[in-house]
Write an enzyme that holds these catalytic residues in place. Sequence first.
Site, short mmCIF file in Angstrom:
data_model
loop_
_atom_site.label_atom_id
_atom_site.label_comp_id
_atom_site.label_asym_id
_atom_site.label_seq_id
_atom_site.Cartn_x
_atom_site.Cartn_y
_atom_site.Cartn_z
N ASP A 123 60.63 39.45 36.81
CA ASP A 123 59.93 38.44 37.60
C ASP A 123 60.81 37.24 37.95
O ASP A 123 60.28 36.16 38.20
CB ASP A 123 58.69 37.97 36.80
CG ASP A 123 57.62 37.39 37.71
OD1 ASP A 123 57.68 37.66 38.91
OD2 ASP A 123 56.76 36.66 37.21
N CYS A 185 37.55 43.86 43.71
CA CYS A 185 38.39 42.67 43.57
C CYS A 185 38.23 41.77 44.79
O CYS A 185 38.13 40.54 44.65
CB CYS A 185 39.86 43.05 43.35
SG CYS A 185 40.51 44.20 44.56
N CYS A 189 36.51 37.79 44.68
CA CYS A 189 37.38 36.62 44.84
C CYS A 189 36.56 35.41 45.33
O CYS A 189 35.97 35.47 46.41
CB CYS A 189 38.52 36.93 45.81
SG CYS A 189 39.55 35.48 46.12
N CYS A 204 44.43 31.15 47.24
CA CYS A 204 44.31 31.73 45.89
C CYS A 204 44.33 30.63 44.82
O CYS A 204 45.21 29.76 44.81
CB CYS A 204 45.47 32.71 45.67
SG CYS A 204 45.48 33.39 44.01
N CYS A 232 43.75 32.20 37.54
CA CYS A 232 42.44 32.79 37.81
C CYS A 232 42.55 34.29 37.54
O CYS A 232 43.54 34.92 37.91
CB CYS A 232 42.09 32.52 39.27
SG CYS A 232 40.71 33.49 39.92
N CYS A 235 39.87 38.56 40.01
CA CYS A 235 40.11 39.86 40.66
C CYS A 235 40.69 40.87 39.68
O CYS A 235 40.73 42.07 39.97
CB CYS A 235 41.00 39.70 41.89
SG CYS A 235 42.59 38.95 41.57
N CYS A 239 38.09 44.58 38.19
CA CYS A 239 38.60 45.94 38.42
C CYS A 239 37.98 46.94 37.42
O CYS A 239 38.12 46.78 36.21
CB CYS A 239 40.12 45.96 38.28
SG CYS A 239 40.83 47.57 38.63
#
Length: 293
Positions: A123, A185, A189, A204, A232, A235, A239
């Site tokens: 990442d 999802c 949101c 977002c 957050c 979403c 799932c």
Amino acid sequence: MAHLEEEIFSLAREAGVDAVGICSATPFGSIEKMRFKTWLEGGNNAGMSWFERESDKRFIPAALLEGAKSAIVFRINFFRKGGDPRIALYAQSEDYHEVLKRKITKAISPLEEAGGKQRICVDTSPIAEKLLAFRAGLGWIGRNTLIITKQNGPWSFLGVVLTTLELEHCGYGLENGSCGKCRKCIDSCPTGALGDSGLDARKCISYLSIEKRRDRLSPDELSQIGNRLFGCDECLRACPFGKTAPNTKAEEFLTTIILPKDATFESLKNISDGTPISRAFRFTKRRKGNPKA
Ligand code: SF4
Ligand code: SF4
């Protein structure tokens, strides 16, 4: 399966990695590049400039490591029950960048002995890690833009190793699937940030509550963040594949945080040491020192 790949898998299992997939490091095609370009042109990165920097490199693994032939993708489940719902679960334990790097470094030690050059990306490098994870057979990219698996839904950390060695395409914990007709999802949101063309980071709450400077948030944005302190998970929690996720096997990710009711974003500073939250405070400090950021 060749001996070298077996050795990596055995070391990765010992280190508590749930799945590993090896795939080719050949460049991605023009469709993936075009999708990303369209996403950027639509302003969906909300001005996060690192998405724009070297955006082509993202699709050419050899641009990050000269002569890269193979990619090894590592996946770890970080789900555990509990925790403060106002803080994204990924942020409530030791910083996954460090944990994954440690585990991956152990697992790939045979590659250097075999004469390979490696680059670890957790990442922090411009690399299409979800596309590589999909190519390696670790899961599929869901409508919430995350890698989804049947075992633990969207609750995975990913790490990629590029190597100059030509490895066999194989792995463990591999699976395939799709979202099918599910849109939970998108429907869950709270701000409409997810849609058929992906994520609009401008809307977002993860972006608003982590990346955007607090003093630049509009009253509307502040009301969308509500009592959330950091990120957050709506979403992810929506799932269906994540509903039966087991607790993580990695003890570094077992911790959770519970803060008092009146906690504020600023109060996170006191408990953030060693967690991904501390990165956000470092980043905010840097941005405050640079008015152009
Ligand atoms: S993290 Fe929250 S705001 Fe962002 S897309 Fe997911 S549900 Fe929407
Ligand atoms: S909630 Fe449904 S549509 Fe969204 S990622 Fe999970 S399976 Fe896919």
